[in-house]
Scaffold this motif. Structure first.
Motif, PDB file in Angstrom:
ATOM      1  N   UNK A 126      16.017   1.771  16.973  1.00 12.38           N
ATOM      2  CA  UNK A 126      14.630   2.219  16.810  1.00 12.38           C
ATOM      3  C   UNK A 126      13.860   1.209  15.970  1.00 12.38           C
ATOM      4  N   UNK A 127      12.666   0.852  16.417  1.00 10.64           N
ATOM      5  CA  UNK A 127      11.744   0.005  15.668  1.00 10.64           C
ATOM      6  C   UNK A 127      10.442   0.782  15.494  1.00 10.64           C
ATOM      7  N   UNK A 128       9.957   0.862  14.264  1.00 12.01           N
ATOM      8  CA  UNK A 128       8.796   1.712  13.989  1.00 12.01           C
ATOM      9  C   UNK A 128       7.796   0.996  13.090  1.00 12.01           C
ATOM     10  N   UNK A 129       6.512   1.310  13.310  1.00 11.37           N
ATOM     11  CA  UNK A 129       5.410   0.755  12.530  1.00 11.37           C
ATOM     12  C   UNK A 129       4.473   1.887  12.146  1.00 11.37           C
ATOM     13  N   UNK A 130       4.003   1.850  10.895  1.00 15.68           N
ATOM     14  CA  UNK A 130       3.035   2.835  10.425  1.00 15.68           C
ATOM     15  C   UNK A 130       1.972   2.113   9.606  1.00 15.68           C
TER      16      UNK A 130
END
Length: 614
Positions: free
Chosen positions: A223-227
């Protein structure tokens, strides 16, 4: 209760050290919450049963996903977290959230919110658990029980409000972290915050992956996530807020022990954009919140989908008369999407390759009145207008009463509902366009007792829930189809003890007894959690024990109940003022068990990591 539990309880109390300290933390009744009403209030004035997990508790959990950090602190909450990392999507995945035995398959009877905005997939109407990272969250407030009067559809068993990080100080700040663990597990996180004057900007990135622990099947995850979040304080009483979130994950469904799978790959992208205008005045306060959630799913089996869930929440709190607050609001949502599966021939492909949308507009009113400075009465009603099933009304009532300085009584009775999802109405042969919403009544009464200058707090709640019109497959029709024929009755008791004599020692104990009328997953008869955090100078130890009795892990096998005991320990060491090292060891008893029949849970697994703050 078995012998290991007795030993652990004695060990916990042996770690406690002195019973009294000068530096205490705030406990429940003194906490200010925003989820039980649509404005900041003392928890003692809110009639709902609410659990709060703050930023320090989330950090100290060592969990990458914020839902896992909630388990020790929320009575009656069971999370199907059967993977080392990630939950996955689609049939056979984890991530089911159950509160007081209410969940759903898919998981669509517990509402997840981000800053008060609903989060669920447009087609299947359930949250995507892999999108919620601890690094993005300031605190979590959980309503245990019906929450539809304020928050609408899906809040039957409760609502989990994830409140995003608000930053900590002027100028630049942030943190970076990394950990490595069993079975090729690794995770990396970074967060950067900048505050100056009226501006606040925050960005965080997360990457996690594991090879998985199943030897007979592929259960890897990545999983790769950006916020990103931006706040601007226009005036003292007006604030603009915007954020953007993206999560790109790959999950391999391992199948059951009887039918292991080697290449059931599932790719899914989840995103969210929101914009809000918040006003905060002495007499009038509220917000106008606009959101757009979107996703793309692509499975090796041939299933593909795109979905959206978009809308707005507009509400205002009016305090025009002393002791009285009136909240009026309008919620509008438009959810749906398009799904295809070229491997399915007719009639199995009913409703596929067509875009389906549902519109729903609700108005609600809630009044809170303070009487004699001791009682707080809540009355609320929500009027629903759904493009599919028409209109419906959801009422609610609540009361809190201060029996004394140390004792608080809470009572509430409220209706909740879940609107039929796109998959219920249109997709695959069981679909039925004539469905009505599922409904439930929740009745509860609780007593909270506070001792020793708010260092010790004890809570006892009894509850009774009765659901009807549940959407279930009716085999008597030809062909079998979805109909509103299901019903259930859950009743139980939950208790929680929290003891915070100093910042060096924290104890939380909760227990839930549950009696269910129907055989459902994730509804144990007895559910006990206990966690202690003890600090010795720069060293900290936080053991957590969970005991489950009477869990039926298969809807088909009614007598197949299981019992199990879990022990996790989190060890931390503050090497430098900015640098902390930790080791998180899970399932140290190497317990062999299955939350869902056919899917074994992980055995002993260990993660070691570092976190640097600046």
């Amino acid at each position: 209760m078995n012998r290991p539990i007795y030993g652990i309880i004695l060990w916990f109390f042996a770690l406690s050290g002195p019973l009294y300290g000068q530096d205490t933390d705030t406990l429940g009744l003194d906490q200010v919450v925003v989820t039980g009403t649509r404005m900041a209030r003392s928890a003692a004035q809110v009639s709902s049963s609410i659990s709060v997990v703050d930023k320090n508790q989330i950090r100290e959990s060592g969990q990458i996903n914020v839902l896992q950090a909630l388990v020790p602190h929320v009575p009656g909450l069971l999370l199907n977290d059967r993977s080392l990392l990630g939950f996955g999507v689609g049939p056979g995945s984890g991530g089911n959230i159950s509160i007081r035995g209410i969940s759903g398959t898919p998981n669509n009877r517990i509402l997840v919110l981000i800053d008060g905005q609903p989060q669920f997939m447009g087609i299947f109407s359930h949250p995507i658990a892999d999108a919620y990272h601890s690094s993005d969250i300031e605190r979590v407030e959980v309503i245990r029980g019906a929450a539809s009067v304020l928050y609408g559809s899906n809040a039957m068993g409760g609502a989990i409000n994830l409140i995003t990080d608000k930053g900590e100080k002027q100028g630049w700040s942030g943190n970076i972290g990394a950990n490595l663990g069993s079975f090729g597990t690794q995770a990396y996180t970074g967060k950067l915050n900048y505050e100056k004057g009226k501006w606040q900007s925050l960005i965080s990135v997360n990457r996690s992956k594991t090879k998985g622990y199943r030897e007979d099947a592929n259960d890897g995850f990545e999983n790769n996530a950006l916020f990103y979040k931006l706040n601007f304080q226009v005036k003292d009483e007006i604030r603009l807020a915007a954020d953007f979130q993206l999560s790109d994950a790959t999950y391999f469904h391992p199948g059951t022990l009887e039918g292991p799978l080697s290449d059931d790959r599932r790719d899914y992208l989840r995103g969210r954009v929101s914009l809000g205008l918040v006003n905060q005045g002495d007499k009038v306060s509220g917000a106008a919140l606009f959101y757009h959630n979107f996703g793309e799913h692509q499975f090796k089996s041939g299933f593909e989908s795109t979905d959206t869930n978009q809308g707005f929440n507009i509400y205002q709190n009016l305090q025009l008369i002393p002791g009285q607050t009136i909240t009026v609001g309008v919620d509008h949502s438009r959810f749906g999407g398009r799904a295809v599966n070229e491997t399915l021939p007719p009639p199995a492909a009913v409703g596929l390759d067509v875009s389906h949308r549902i519109n729903q507009t609700d108005i609600y009113l809630q009044m809170q009145q303070t009487l004699w400075e001791k009682a707080h009465v809540n009355l609320g009603v929500r009027e629903i207008n759904n493009s599919q099933f028409g209109k419906s009304t959801i009422p609610g009532f609540g009361l809190t009463y201060a029996l004394s300085e140390k004792n608080l009584l809470k009572m509430s009775s409220s209706k909740a509902f879940r609107s039929p999802s796109v998959v219920d109405l249109y997709l695959f042969p069981p679909a039925n366009e004539e469905l009505n919403p599922e409904t439930m009544w929740n009745h509860e009464m609780g007593l909270t007792h506070v001792m020793t200058g708010h260092q010790l707090e004890m809570e006892l709640v009894v509850y009774y829930t009765k659901g009807d019109n549940l959407i279930q497959l009716d085999p008597s029709t030809a062909p079998p189809s979805n109909r509103n024929i299901g019903a259930f009755r859950n009743r139980g008791l939950e208790t929680q003890v929290r003891y915070n004599p100093s910042k060096k020692f924290h104890l939380v104990f909760n227990y839930n007894f549950l009696d269910v009328s129907d055989n459902v997953l994730f509804a144990p008869k007895h559910h006990l959690n206990m966690q202690v955090t003890k600090k010795f100078g720069d060293f900290s130890i936080a053991p957590f024990v969970q005991q489950i009795f009477g869990l039926n892990n298969s809807p088909e096998l009614e007598d197949n109940t299981i019992d199990y005991t879990l022990l996790n320990i989190n060890l931390g060491y503050q090497l430098l003022e900015e640098l902390k090292c930790y080791v998180l060891a899970k399932n140290l008893f190497d317990t062999v068990y299955q939350l869902e029949n056919g899917y074994p849970m992980p055995g002993i697994n260990v993660t070691a990591g570092i976190n640097v703050e600046f």
